[in-house]
Design a protein around this motif. Structure first.
Motif, PDB file in Angstrom:
ATOM      1  N   ILE A 473       0.834  -1.190   0.000  1.00  0.00           N
ATOM      2  CA  ILE A 473       0.000   0.000   0.000  1.00  0.00           C
ATOM      3  C   ILE A 473       0.877   1.251   0.000  1.00  0.00           C
ATOM      4  O   ILE A 473       1.742   1.425   0.860  1.00  0.00           O
ATOM      5  CB  ILE A 473      -0.931   0.018   1.234  1.00  0.00           C
ATOM      6  CG1 ILE A 473      -1.815  -1.237   1.247  1.00  0.00           C
ATOM      7  CG2 ILE A 473      -1.775   1.276   1.237  1.00  0.00           C
ATOM      8  CD1 ILE A 473      -2.734  -1.376   0.082  1.00  0.00           C
ATOM      9  N   THR A 474       0.652   2.115  -0.995  1.00  0.00           N
ATOM     10  CA  THR A 474       1.444   3.346  -1.094  1.00  0.00           C
ATOM     11  C   THR A 474       0.585   4.596  -1.220  1.00  0.00           C
ATOM     12  O   THR A 474       1.122   5.703  -1.231  1.00  0.00           O
ATOM     13  CB  THR A 474       2.391   3.275  -2.311  1.00  0.00           C
ATOM     14  OG1 THR A 474       1.610   3.080  -3.502  1.00  0.00           O
ATOM     15  CG2 THR A 474       3.392   2.132  -2.153  1.00  0.00           C
ATOM     16  N   SER A 475      -0.737   4.437  -1.341  1.00  0.00           N
ATOM     17  CA  SER A 475      -1.605   5.610  -1.471  1.00  0.00           C
ATOM     18  C   SER A 475      -2.968   5.286  -0.888  1.00  0.00           C
ATOM     19  O   SER A 475      -3.344   4.112  -0.748  1.00  0.00           O
ATOM     20  CB  SER A 475      -1.760   6.022  -2.936  1.00  0.00           C
ATOM     21  OG  SER A 475      -2.517   5.053  -3.647  1.00  0.00           O
ATOM     22  N   GLU A 476      -3.732   6.335  -0.577  1.00  0.00           N
ATOM     23  CA  GLU A 476      -5.049   6.116   0.013  1.00  0.00           C
ATOM     24  C   GLU A 476      -6.037   5.488  -0.972  1.00  0.00           C
ATOM     25  O   GLU A 476      -6.785   4.585  -0.588  1.00  0.00           O
ATOM     26  CB  GLU A 476      -5.591   7.430   0.574  1.00  0.00           C
ATOM     27  CG  GLU A 476      -6.800   7.228   1.467  1.00  0.00           C
ATOM     28  CD  GLU A 476      -7.184   8.482   2.217  1.00  0.00           C
ATOM     29  OE1 GLU A 476      -8.359   8.882   2.133  1.00  0.00           O
ATOM     30  OE2 GLU A 476      -6.303   9.055   2.895  1.00  0.00           O
ATOM     31  N   PRO A 477      -6.084   5.906  -2.237  1.00  0.00           N
ATOM     32  CA  PRO A 477      -6.987   5.215  -3.179  1.00  0.00           C
ATOM     33  C   PRO A 477      -6.667   3.731  -3.316  1.00  0.00           C
ATOM     34  O   PRO A 477      -7.576   2.900  -3.376  1.00  0.00           O
ATOM     35  CB  PRO A 477      -6.754   5.969  -4.497  1.00  0.00           C
ATOM     36  CG  PRO A 477      -6.306   7.327  -4.080  1.00  0.00           C
ATOM     37  CD  PRO A 477      -5.480   7.102  -2.854  1.00  0.00           C
ATOM     38  N   GLN A 478      -5.390   3.393  -3.359  1.00  0.00           N
ATOM     39  CA  GLN A 478      -5.001   1.991  -3.430  1.00  0.00           C
ATOM     40  C   GLN A 478      -5.429   1.254  -2.168  1.00  0.00           C
ATOM     41  O   GLN A 478      -5.899   0.109  -2.218  1.00  0.00           O
ATOM     42  CB  GLN A 478      -3.479   1.883  -3.611  1.00  0.00           C
ATOM     43  CG  GLN A 478      -2.971   0.442  -3.757  1.00  0.00           C
ATOM     44  CD  GLN A 478      -1.471   0.345  -3.624  1.00  0.00           C
ATOM     45  OE1 GLN A 478      -0.852   1.172  -2.939  1.00  0.00           O
ATOM     46  NE2 GLN A 478      -0.864  -0.657  -4.266  1.00  0.00           N
ATOM     47  N   LEU A 479      -5.272   1.918  -1.033  1.00  0.00           N
ATOM     48  CA  LEU A 479      -5.706   1.339   0.238  1.00  0.00           C
ATOM     49  C   LEU A 479      -7.169   0.967   0.195  1.00  0.00           C
ATOM     50  O   LEU A 479      -7.549  -0.173   0.517  1.00  0.00           O
ATOM     51  CB  LEU A 479      -5.453   2.335   1.376  1.00  0.00           C
ATOM     52  CG  LEU A 479      -6.143   2.005   2.708  1.00  0.00           C
ATOM     53  CD1 LEU A 479      -5.363   0.949   3.461  1.00  0.00           C
ATOM     54  CD2 LEU A 479      -6.309   3.267   3.567  1.00  0.00           C
ATOM     55  N   MET A 480      -8.030   1.898  -0.198  1.00  0.00           N
ATOM     56  CA  MET A 480      -9.464   1.655  -0.136  1.00  0.00           C
ATOM     57  C   MET A 480      -9.916   0.622  -1.157  1.00  0.00           C
ATOM     58  O   MET A 480     -10.858  -0.140  -0.903  1.00  0.00           O
ATOM     59  CB  MET A 480     -10.227   2.971  -0.298  1.00  0.00           C
ATOM     60  CG  MET A 480     -10.055   3.922   0.883  1.00  0.00           C
ATOM     61  SD  MET A 480     -10.326   3.119   2.502  1.00  0.00           S
ATOM     62  CE  MET A 480     -12.052   2.633   2.376  1.00  0.00           C
ATOM     63  N   THR A 481      -9.265   0.558  -2.304  1.00  0.00           N
ATOM     64  CA  THR A 481      -9.572  -0.501  -3.263  1.00  0.00           C
ATOM     65  C   THR A 481      -9.273  -1.861  -2.652  1.00  0.00           C
ATOM     66  O   THR A 481     -10.073  -2.805  -2.752  1.00  0.00           O
ATOM     67  CB  THR A 481      -8.758  -0.310  -4.556  1.00  0.00           C
ATOM     68  OG1 THR A 481      -9.136   0.922  -5.174  1.00  0.00           O
ATOM     69  CG2 THR A 481      -9.003  -1.444  -5.531  1.00  0.00           C
ATOM     70  N   ALA A 482      -8.119  -1.977  -1.999  1.00  0.00           N
ATOM     71  CA  ALA A 482      -7.733  -3.239  -1.371  1.00  0.00           C
ATOM     72  C   ALA A 482      -8.630  -3.578  -0.195  1.00  0.00           C
ATOM     73  O   ALA A 482      -9.044  -4.737  -0.024  1.00  0.00           O
ATOM     74  CB  ALA A 482      -6.268  -3.174  -0.924  1.00  0.00           C
ATOM     75  N   ILE A 483      -8.955  -2.581   0.627  1.00  0.00           N
ATOM     76  CA  ILE A 483      -9.793  -2.812   1.805  1.00  0.00           C
ATOM     77  C   ILE A 483     -11.175  -3.283   1.384  1.00  0.00           C
ATOM     78  O   ILE A 483     -11.721  -4.254   1.947  1.00  0.00           O
ATOM     79  CB  ILE A 483      -9.900  -1.532   2.654  1.00  0.00           C
ATOM     80  CG1 ILE A 483      -8.584  -1.249   3.383  1.00  0.00           C
ATOM     81  CG2 ILE A 483     -11.052  -1.635   3.660  1.00  0.00           C
ATOM     82  CD1 ILE A 483      -8.216  -2.244   4.454  1.00  0.00           C
ATOM     83  N   GLU A 484     -11.778  -2.602   0.425  1.00  0.00           N
ATOM     84  CA  GLU A 484     -13.130  -2.993   0.015  1.00  0.00           C
ATOM     85  C   GLU A 484     -13.136  -4.406  -0.548  1.00  0.00           C
ATOM     86  O   GLU A 484     -14.028  -5.204  -0.233  1.00  0.00           O
ATOM     87  CB  GLU A 484     -13.706  -2.013  -1.005  1.00  0.00           C
ATOM     88  CG  GLU A 484     -15.127  -2.355  -1.382  1.00  0.00           C
ATOM     89  CD  GLU A 484     -15.857  -1.274  -2.154  1.00  0.00           C
ATOM     90  OE1 GLU A 484     -17.030  -1.503  -2.522  1.00  0.00           O
ATOM     91  OE2 GLU A 484     -15.259  -0.195  -2.392  1.00  0.00           O
ATOM     92  N   HIS A 485     -12.143  -4.727  -1.355  1.00  0.00           N
ATOM     93  CA  HIS A 485     -12.061  -6.085  -1.902  1.00  0.00           C
ATOM     94  C   HIS A 485     -11.906  -7.120  -0.792  1.00  0.00           C
ATOM     95  O   HIS A 485     -12.630  -8.125  -0.756  1.00  0.00           O
ATOM     96  CB  HIS A 485     -10.889  -6.190  -2.879  1.00  0.00           C
ATOM     97  CG  HIS A 485     -10.521  -7.600  -3.221  1.00  0.00           C
ATOM     98  ND1 HIS A 485     -11.270  -8.383  -4.081  1.00  0.00           N
ATOM     99  CD2 HIS A 485      -9.509  -8.401  -2.785  1.00  0.00           C
ATOM    100  CE1 HIS A 485     -10.725  -9.580  -4.174  1.00  0.00           C
ATOM    101  NE2 HIS A 485      -9.659  -9.618  -3.395  1.00  0.00           N
ATOM    102  N   GLU A 486     -10.957  -6.897   0.109  1.00  0.00           N
ATOM    103  CA  GLU A 486     -10.700  -7.883   1.155  1.00  0.00           C
ATOM    104  C   GLU A 486     -11.896  -8.048   2.077  1.00  0.00           C
ATOM    105  O   GLU A 486     -12.219  -9.157   2.504  1.00  0.00           O
ATOM    106  CB  GLU A 486      -9.454  -7.491   1.962  1.00  0.00           C
ATOM    107  CG  GLU A 486      -8.144  -7.678   1.231  1.00  0.00           C
ATOM    108  CD  GLU A 486      -7.904  -9.117   0.815  1.00  0.00           C
ATOM    109  OE1 GLU A 486      -8.237 -10.049   1.587  1.00  0.00           O
ATOM    110  OE2 GLU A 486      -7.384  -9.317  -0.296  1.00  0.00           O
ATOM    111  N   ARG A 487     -12.571  -6.968   2.400  1.00  0.00           N
ATOM    112  CA  ARG A 487     -13.739  -7.078   3.277  1.00  0.00           C
ATOM    113  C   ARG A 487     -14.869  -7.823   2.567  1.00  0.00           C
ATOM    114  O   ARG A 487     -15.618  -8.563   3.201  1.00  0.00           O
ATOM    115  CB  ARG A 487     -14.184  -5.693   3.751  1.00  0.00           C
ATOM    116  CG  ARG A 487     -13.212  -5.052   4.741  1.00  0.00           C
ATOM    117  CD  ARG A 487     -13.737  -3.730   5.297  1.00  0.00           C
ATOM    118  NE  ARG A 487     -14.893  -3.939   6.157  1.00  0.00           N
ATOM    119  CZ  ARG A 487     -14.849  -4.170   7.467  1.00  0.00           C
ATOM    120  NH1 ARG A 487     -13.679  -4.227   8.089  1.00  0.00           N
ATOM    121  NH2 ARG A 487     -15.955  -4.330   8.153  1.00  0.00           N
ATOM    122  N   LYS A 488     -15.016  -7.647   1.266  1.00  0.00           N
ATOM    123  CA  LYS A 488     -16.063  -8.352   0.532  1.00  0.00           C
ATOM    124  C   LYS A 488     -15.841  -9.856   0.562  1.00  0.00           C
ATOM    125  O   LYS A 488     -16.775 -10.625   0.807  1.00  0.00           O
ATOM    126  CB  LYS A 488     -16.112  -7.867  -0.921  1.00  0.00           C
ATOM    127  CG  LYS A 488     -16.816  -6.548  -1.121  1.00  0.00           C
ATOM    128  CD  LYS A 488     -16.739  -6.065  -2.563  1.00  0.00           C
ATOM    129  CE  LYS A 488     -17.608  -6.878  -3.491  1.00  0.00           C
ATOM    130  NZ  LYS A 488     -17.629  -6.285  -4.853  1.00  0.00           N
TER     131      LYS A 488
END
Length: 568
Positions: A473-488
């Motif tokens: 993770i290097t940016s906030e948009p990348q963070l939220m893309t990863a978080i939403e995917h993993e939580r799903k």
């Protein structure tokens, strides 16, 4: 950690009934007078105190298996892109009515209603706290422990009320005045956090003996982290765009502090895990069939024959048992979300993937979904329309299909060894919170706080358990893309997706004016054709007003100080 075993207790203010335990043994109490204890007499017995506080654990059952708010298992995820409920009739089809016709919701006709039940729990917990202070003949340390346990339970009830309404009535002690105003949403989140913080400070790290399964320090810190994450999300994403009520919303300038609070609370649970209190189970599939997993921070235990549920009958494929309901089935949107085993994204535009879409997927896919060709209960699943028992049927072609309308069935949390579903029902445990969720909370809050290294580490732990490569993770948009995917995918069918979309203020984007899909699979030579089908047949809607559900009209009538949330 063993989960707490629930008993049936007659609920009356400061009245505790004799309980028949599952072992068949009874509890003998000296009853004077014959029909009711006096307040003082109750508090002379620590057994009575235990029974009273244990009864309050019943609230967790309201939300077990994602059944809140409709009252059907997985109903919460069926409000989202993860699951499609199959019925088109009142009752079993209530979820569909809500997503298709949200205009039916009003202050006098609520589907998402916990107000009366929630404040009933709060009243009983406040009665307990009052009696504990007035009458209990206990050492201060023991009093503090009971207070911590009660405040955890109160915080949990308020957590759900505030998720629904934002602004609710705060009652921190017995209320004899029936007229009470709503408090601001920010004050509500802080009140909940204070209850969980007190619990975290005074609860033990472990419970042993008869107390095993009751709330612990780790559970309190986990819920504290979740509380601050929700408050921070509202501060960041709401921005008073969807409701102009003076009491809803959290000031935007507080988001940084609240994300930091969430990160710090989750970090305590991670430290407890490093000390051996918790761990990620090595086998994701077995996690949901274990009775006492070290991944669990808090678990509701069921036990045959007396304390059971009907998850298997509700979701198992029809060939498992005559009378299977098949209430809900996974969507194509969920099936497609799971990655390949090497961490690459699945895509129907990739000829190799599209030709054999269910091979070389990541472990969570196989643990979550039954698909055409799955090995299940000594048979190979056939979800093609040609299979008259459990093959695909088009949604609305029959009112109660009791078969898949998407080409998929649930696998996660079904008991593969349960062969007597109708008679013995089910007794799988329900984890109120588990360590993987805490890691995802920590990753989100840490990334939002600018600590991308910590976010990367927590995501790496969750993905590493299923042999997926780390995401740097290097940016906030990348963070939220990863978080939403993993939580799903990690938390699928655990009732989190709907509330995530609400706190991120994305529900009106993902769930409004849209339809979800399935895969109609037909044999073609030696292989299969996969046709994307509309499993809704009409648009779903999520009005922006749903971010804050109304106060029930009966409460407005009965409480002269109560004002309705603006927009309702």
């Amino acid at each position: 950690m063993k989960g707490f075993q629930f008993f049936n207790i007659v609920k009356r203010p400061l009245l505790i009934a004799c309980i028949v335990l599952l072992t068949g043994q009874g509890c003998k109490l000296d009853v004077v007078p014959q029909d009711r204890y006096t307040d003082a007499l109750i508090w002379q017995s620590q057994d009575n105190i235990d029974l009273y506080i244990q009864d309050q654990y019943q609230v967790f059952k309201t939300f077990a298996f994602g059944r809140f708010p409709i009252g059907y298992d997985n109903a919460t995820d069926a409000l989202t892109d993860l699951m499609k409920y199959t019925s088109d009739v009142p009752g079993n089809g209530t979820v569909n009515r809500l997503v298709f016709e949200p205009g039916g919701v009003s202050p006098s006709s609520l589907y998402l209603d916990f107000w009366s039940a929630g404040y009933g729990h709060i009243r009983r917990i406040n009665e307990f706290l009052s009696g504990l202070n007035k009458y209990a003949k206990l050492e201060d340390k023991n009093k503090q422990l009971y207070e911590a346990e009660a405040r955890f339970l109160r915080g949990y009830v308020y957590f759900w009320l505030v998720k629904l309404h934002g602004s609710v009535v705060i009652l921190d002690q017995l209320a004899f005045n029936k007229d009470n105003k709503r408090s601001g949403e920010d004050a509500c989140w802080n009140f909940i956090a204070a209850d969980f913080a007190f619990a975290a400070e005074h609860l033990p790290a472990e419970r042993t003996g008869k107390a095993q399964g009751r709330v612990t320090q780790g559970a309190a810190y986990g819920m504290l982290a979740k509380t601050w994450l929700y408050a921070a999300s509202i501060a960041e994403y709401d921005k008073k765009q969807f409701n102009q009520d003076a009491l809803t919303g959290v000031p935007a300038e507080k988001k940084a502090a609240y994300y930091k609070n969430a990160m710090d609370a989750a970090a305590v649970v991670i430290r407890l895990a490093s000390e051996g209190k918790y761990t990620l189970e090595g086998d994701y599939k077995k996690l949901f069939s274990q009775r006492n997993s070290k991944e669990s921070l808090l678990t509701i235990q069921f036990m045959k024959p007396g304390v059971v549920h009907e998850f298997d009958r509700t979701f198992c494929p029809p060939a498992d048992v005559s009378g299977a309901l098949v209430a809900g089935v996974p969507t194509a949107e969920l099936a497609d979300e799971f990655e390949m085993a090497d961490g690459s994204r699945f895509s129907w535009n990739n000829p190799a993937m599209a030709g054999d879409p269910y091979v070389n997927r990541e472990p969570r896919f196989y643990a979550t979904i039954l698909y055409n060709g799955s090995s299940w209960k000594n048979r190979t699943m056939n979800t093609t329309p040609a299979n008259s028992l459990e093959g695909f049927v088009e949604y609305k072609s029959v009112a109660e299909p009791r078969k898949t309308v998407t080409g998929y069935y649930i696998r996660k949390m079904l008991d593969e060894g349960n062969t007597n579903i109708l008679d013995s029902k089910s007794d799988q445990s329900w984890m109120v919170m588990r360590y993987a969720e805490v890691l995802l909370i920590h990753a989100e809050a840490a990334g939002k706080s600018g600590d991308f290294n910590a976010a990367t580490a927590s995501l790496k732990a969750v993905r590493g358990r299923v042999q997926l490569p780390a995401i740097n993770i290097t940016s906030e948009p990348q963070l939220m893309t990863a978080i939403e995917h993993e939580r799903k995918v990690e938390l699928a069918f655990e009732g989190e997706r709907y509330w995530d979309l609400r706190r991120w203020r994305k529900a009106h984007i993902v769930l409004n004016n849209t339809r979800f899909h399935g895969h109609k699979i037909t044999a073609s030579g030696s292989g299969f054709n996969y046709e994307v089908i509309d499993c809704d047949k009409q648009n779903r809607y999520f009005p922006a007003s749903f971010y804050y559900m109304p106060v029930p009209q009966s409460e407005i009538v009965n409480n002269t100080a109560m004002s309705q949330i603006q927009g309702w």
